[in-house]
Design a protein around this motif. Structure first.
Motif, PDB file in Angstrom:
ATOM      1  N   THR A 104       0.826  -1.215   0.000  1.00 21.75           N
ATOM      2  CA  THR A 104       0.000   0.000   0.000  1.00 21.75           C
ATOM      3  C   THR A 104       0.863   1.270   0.000  1.00 21.75           C
ATOM      4  O   THR A 104       0.504   2.265  -0.628  1.00 21.75           O
ATOM      5  N   PHE A 105       2.006   1.217   0.688  1.00 24.14           N
ATOM      6  CA  PHE A 105       2.876   2.394   0.769  1.00 24.14           C
ATOM      7  C   PHE A 105       3.485   2.732  -0.586  1.00 24.14           C
ATOM      8  O   PHE A 105       3.557   3.911  -0.974  1.00 24.14           O
ATOM      9  N   LEU A 106       3.932   1.719  -1.330  1.00 23.75           N
ATOM     10  CA  LEU A 106       4.591   1.980  -2.607  1.00 23.75           C
ATOM     11  C   LEU A 106       3.649   2.610  -3.635  1.00 23.75           C
ATOM     12  O   LEU A 106       4.035   3.581  -4.303  1.00 23.75           O
ATOM     13  N   PRO A 107       2.399   2.102  -3.791  1.00 16.76           N
ATOM     14  CA  PRO A 107       1.480   2.815  -4.695  1.00 16.76           C
ATOM     15  C   PRO A 107       1.171   4.241  -4.235  1.00 16.76           C
ATOM     16  O   PRO A 107       1.050   5.158  -5.054  1.00 16.76           O
ATOM     17  N   PHE A 108       1.030   4.438  -2.911  1.00  9.67           N
ATOM     18  CA  PHE A 108       0.774   5.784  -2.402  1.00  9.67           C
ATOM     19  C   PHE A 108       1.913   6.722  -2.805  1.00  9.67           C
ATOM     20  O   PHE A 108       1.674   7.873  -3.197  1.00  9.67           O
ATOM     21  N   THR A 109       3.153   6.234  -2.702  1.00  6.06           N
ATOM     22  CA  THR A 109       4.308   7.032  -3.097  1.00  6.06           C
ATOM     23  C   THR A 109       4.243   7.370  -4.583  1.00  6.06           C
ATOM     24  O   THR A 109       4.536   8.501  -4.996  1.00  6.06           O
ATOM     25  N   HIS A 110       3.850   6.404  -5.393  1.00  7.19           N
ATOM     26  CA  HIS A 110       3.780   6.629  -6.846  1.00  7.19           C
ATOM     27  C   HIS A 110       2.708   7.640  -7.205  1.00  7.19           C
ATOM     28  O   HIS A 110       2.927   8.514  -8.064  1.00  7.19           O
ATOM     29  N   ALA A 329      -7.612   6.279  -2.379  1.00 10.02           N
ATOM     30  CA  ALA A 329      -8.842   5.481  -2.294  1.00 10.02           C
ATOM     31  C   ALA A 329      -9.295   5.025  -3.683  1.00 10.02           C
ATOM     32  O   ALA A 329      -9.668   3.861  -3.877  1.00 10.02           O
ATOM     33  N   VAL A 330      -9.236   5.936  -4.648  1.00  9.48           N
ATOM     34  CA  VAL A 330      -9.623   5.581  -6.014  1.00  9.48           C
ATOM     35  C   VAL A 330      -8.700   4.505  -6.576  1.00  9.48           C
ATOM     36  O   VAL A 330      -9.148   3.518  -7.185  1.00  9.48           O
ATOM     37  N   GLY A 331      -7.404   4.684  -6.353  1.00 11.23           N
ATOM     38  CA  GLY A 331      -6.437   3.726  -6.868  1.00 11.23           C
ATOM     39  C   GLY A 331      -6.583   2.347  -6.235  1.00 11.23           C
ATOM     40  O   GLY A 331      -6.567   1.328  -6.935  1.00 11.23           O
ATOM     41  N   ILE A 332      -6.729   2.304  -4.917  1.00 15.89           N
ATOM     42  CA  ILE A 332      -6.862   1.021  -4.227  1.00 15.89           C
ATOM     43  C   ILE A 332      -8.145   0.314  -4.650  1.00 15.89           C
ATOM     44  O   ILE A 332      -8.164  -0.915  -4.820  1.00 15.89           O
ATOM     45  N   LEU A 333      -9.225   1.089  -4.836  1.00 20.96           N
ATOM     46  CA  LEU A 333     -10.488   0.483  -5.266  1.00 20.96           C
ATOM     47  C   LEU A 333     -10.328  -0.187  -6.629  1.00 20.96           C
ATOM     48  O   LEU A 333     -10.767  -1.334  -6.831  1.00 20.96           O
ATOM     49  N   LEU A 334      -9.697   0.493  -7.578  1.00 18.98           N
ATOM     50  CA  LEU A 334      -9.487  -0.095  -8.898  1.00 18.98           C
ATOM     51  C   LEU A 334      -8.575  -1.312  -8.809  1.00 18.98           C
ATOM     52  O   LEU A 334      -8.817  -2.341  -9.466  1.00 18.98           O
ATOM     53  N   ILE A 335      -7.528  -1.236  -7.993  1.00 22.09           N
ATOM     54  CA  ILE A 335      -6.610  -2.365  -7.836  1.00 22.09           C
ATOM     55  C   ILE A 335      -7.324  -3.579  -7.263  1.00 22.09           C
ATOM     56  O   ILE A 335      -7.119  -4.717  -7.707  1.00 22.09           O
ATOM     57  N   LEU A 336      -8.178  -3.360  -6.263  1.00 21.52           N
ATOM     58  CA  LEU A 336      -8.902  -4.479  -5.654  1.00 21.52           C
ATOM     59  C   LEU A 336      -9.843  -5.138  -6.671  1.00 21.52           C
ATOM     60  O   LEU A 336      -9.976  -6.371  -6.688  1.00 21.52           O
ATOM     61  N   CYS A 384      -1.616  -2.202 -13.367  1.00 18.28           N
ATOM     62  CA  CYS A 384      -2.759  -1.328 -13.073  1.00 18.28           C
ATOM     63  C   CYS A 384      -2.335  -0.140 -12.212  1.00 18.28           C
ATOM     64  O   CYS A 384      -2.734   0.993 -12.471  1.00 18.28           O
ATOM     65  N   ALA A 385      -1.502  -0.400 -11.205  1.00 16.03           N
ATOM     66  CA  ALA A 385      -1.101   0.665 -10.275  1.00 16.03           C
ATOM     67  C   ALA A 385      -0.283   1.745 -10.950  1.00 16.03           C
ATOM     68  O   ALA A 385      -0.397   2.932 -10.601  1.00 16.03           O
ATOM     69  N   THR A 386       0.558   1.366 -11.917  1.00 12.30           N
ATOM     70  CA  THR A 386       1.460   2.344 -12.526  1.00 12.30           C
ATOM     71  C   THR A 386       0.928   2.952 -13.816  1.00 12.30           C
ATOM     72  O   THR A 386       1.397   4.014 -14.238  1.00 12.30           O
ATOM     73  N   THR A 387      -0.031   2.294 -14.459  1.00 13.45           N
ATOM     74  CA  THR A 387      -0.521   2.782 -15.756  1.00 13.45           C
ATOM     75  C   THR A 387      -1.980   3.212 -15.715  1.00 13.45           C
ATOM     76  O   THR A 387      -2.314   4.363 -16.009  1.00 13.45           O
ATOM     77  N   PHE A 388      -2.857   2.305 -15.330  1.00 13.02           N
ATOM     78  CA  PHE A 388      -4.290   2.590 -15.430  1.00 13.02           C
ATOM     79  C   PHE A 388      -4.799   3.490 -14.301  1.00 13.02           C
ATOM     80  O   PHE A 388      -5.694   4.302 -14.527  1.00 13.02           O
ATOM     81  N   VAL A 389      -4.240   3.346 -13.110  1.00  6.79           N
ATOM     82  CA  VAL A 389      -4.673   4.228 -12.018  1.00  6.79           C
ATOM     83  C   VAL A 389      -4.323   5.685 -12.308  1.00  6.79           C
ATOM     84  O   VAL A 389      -5.181   6.567 -12.161  1.00  6.79           O
ATOM     85  N   PRO A 390      -3.080   6.022 -12.735  1.00  9.20           N
ATOM     86  CA  PRO A 390      -2.805   7.425 -13.099  1.00  9.20           C
ATOM     87  C   PRO A 390      -3.702   7.935 -14.225  1.00  9.20           C
ATOM     88  O   PRO A 390      -4.089   9.113 -14.224  1.00  9.20           O
ATOM     89  N   MET A 391      -4.036   7.053 -15.182  1.00  7.47           N
ATOM     90  CA  MET A 391      -4.952   7.474 -16.260  1.00  7.47           C
ATOM     91  C   MET A 391      -6.324   7.786 -15.699  1.00  7.47           C
ATOM     92  O   MET A 391      -6.975   8.756 -16.092  1.00  7.47           O
ATOM     93  N   LEU A 392      -6.782   6.966 -14.740  1.00  5.91           N
ATOM     94  CA  LEU A 392      -8.074   7.215 -14.092  1.00  5.91           C
ATOM     95  C   LEU A 392      -8.038   8.511 -13.297  1.00  5.91           C
ATOM     96  O   LEU A 392      -9.019   9.273 -13.289  1.00  5.91           O
ATOM     97  N   HIS A 393      -6.911   8.761 -12.633  1.00  3.26           N
ATOM     98  CA  HIS A 393      -6.781  10.016 -11.872  1.00  3.26           C
ATOM     99  C   HIS A 393      -6.924  11.216 -12.803  1.00  3.26           C
ATOM    100  O   HIS A 393      -7.626  12.196 -12.467  1.00  3.26           O
TER     101      HIS A 393
END
Length: 399
Positions: A104-110, A329-336, A384-393
């Motif tokens: 969880t910490f590493l995606p938050f940092t990204h 929260a948005v990123g973790i939801l998509l990852i889950l 997903c964490a490095t590509t699709f979550v930033p696109m969603l953001h």
């Protein structure tokens, strides 16, 4: 020297540390059916708790006289907590060394701090954890014996002790963050060093307090991590640019970790070590492929050759905190969602291929099922964490 090493591996040394911190074994009243205690998130009445262990008298791990490659059995140990400050401090510190914290910490940092830092943290974390996990299953050194040690964790009882991967991960993350940020951000280096030492020290001491490692296990983890950081530090800048080296780079990133997971050292009984190692390597592979996708398809702006130095780290404001938590929260939801979908699909395919009954939990532990489904699942999570979550953001207008 041999005598010194032997003394550092003595379980009595761990037991004395626990007693100094107010953790004592309760009187032996025989095993009980329930294992719920402070280690399960409950505060015991009158400061007494109990949990599984490896013999009828003490905590988990191979007890005296048991083969070090034999699987621990589930029994119950009672203990008394006389100093709740140390109890909660070290239980919290132990949680900071768990894989779930770093995942969880590493995606938050990204998402909220700096993708550059998260990339370096992931690479070093994966390297250190793989070396530590494999070393455990090669050496097969037992955890501290109980009695005299009180053991407060049950999931990792089946794993071996040397080296402490909690100590390795905490040290690797804290000092990689320090070394990577000092040339990119301007802040008092002494304070950064103090925070890195404090974080790694608390996690290391928590492994003694919870009875999971000997002093030698912890020191071994620290020395291995220091060696790995020292050897790889001159190559960090080169590794940063590997994601743009070749169109075939993702193939290497996926094939090599999968081969390492599938050829993980064989144990005489099942333990979560192989599964955890596969999760870590797969997540690292997914993150690396995600960075390659971002560069190859120009989803992010090309980084400058010289790393910018930010004069002052921005002060934390309420708006920044709310934005950061929203993005997280948005990123973790998509990852889950991705994790659940890919896991279910991959298990269904593997169950059908190997003709296994659906929802057979024991089948998940088979090499030909466990490694592929975990690797595919967590590689997808990393991408997903490095590509699709930033696109969603960006789509949602979250800068």
């Amino acid at each position: 020297m041999a005598e010194l090493l032997w003394s550092l591996q003595d379980s009595q040394l761990v037991a004395r540390f626990q007693r100094c911190c107010g953790l004592f074994p309760a009187s032996d009243e025989g095993p009980r059916e329930s294992s719920a205690g402070p280690s399960e998130g409950e505060t015991p009445a009158l400061g007494v708790g109990h949990l599984p262990c490896a013999n009828g008298k003490g905590g988990g791990g191979p007890p005296n006289g048991l083969r070090r490659d034999a699987a621990p059995q589930a029994y119950v140990q009672r203990y008394v907590v006389k100093n709740y400050f140390y109890y909660y401090l070290f239980r919290f510190s132990a949680a900071l060394g768990q894989e779930v914290f770093y995942i969880t910490f590493l995606p938050f940092t990204h998402w909220n701090i700096d993708p550059y830092l998260s990339r370096r943290l992931v690479i070093i974390w994966v390297l250190v954890m793989y070396v530590g996990q494999v070393t455990k299953d090669i050496l097969k050194w037992p955890r501290p014996s109980s009695p005299p040690v009180v053991k407060l964790e049950k999931r990792v009882i089946a794993e071996f002790g040397m080296p402490s991967t909690h100590a390795m991960a905490a040290t690797a993350i804290s000092f990689t963050l320090l070394l990577s940020s000092m040339d990119r951000y301007q802040y008092p280096f002494v304070w950064g060093l103090v925070m890195a030492v404090l974080f790694s020290t608390l996690v290391c001491l928590s492994r003694l307090y919870t009875g999971m490692h000997t002093v030698l296990d912890v020191l071994g983890g620290l020395l291995i991590t220091a060696l790995l950081i020292g050897l790889t530090y001159p190559t960090w800048t080169f590794l940063d640019r590997l994601d743009s080296a070749s169109p075939l780079f993702p193939v290497c990133v996926l094939v090599v970790p999968f081969f390492l997971c599938y050829n993980y050292p064989v144990s005489d009984y099942y333990s979560p070590t192989r599964a955890d190692t596969t999760t870590i390597l797969a997540a690292g592979a997914g993150v690396t492929v995600g960075f390659w996708i971002n560069h190859f398809f120009q989803l992010v702006s090309k980084p400058t050759d010289s790393l910018p130095v930010i004069q002052n780290i921005p002060s934390l404001t309420t708006g920044m905190l709310v934005l950061g938590l929203t993005k997280f929260a948005v990123g973790i939801l998509l990852i889950l969602v991705v994790r659940q979908l890919v896991q279910n699909l991959s298990l269904q395919v593997l169950y059908s291929w190997f003709k296994v009954v659906t929802r057979n939990k024991e089948a998940r532990q088979r090499l030909e099922i466990e490694v592929p489904y975990k690797f595919v699942t967590y590689t997808s999570v990393g991408i997903c964490a490095t590509t699709f979550v930033p696109m969603l953001h960006r789509f949602l207008g979250l800068p």
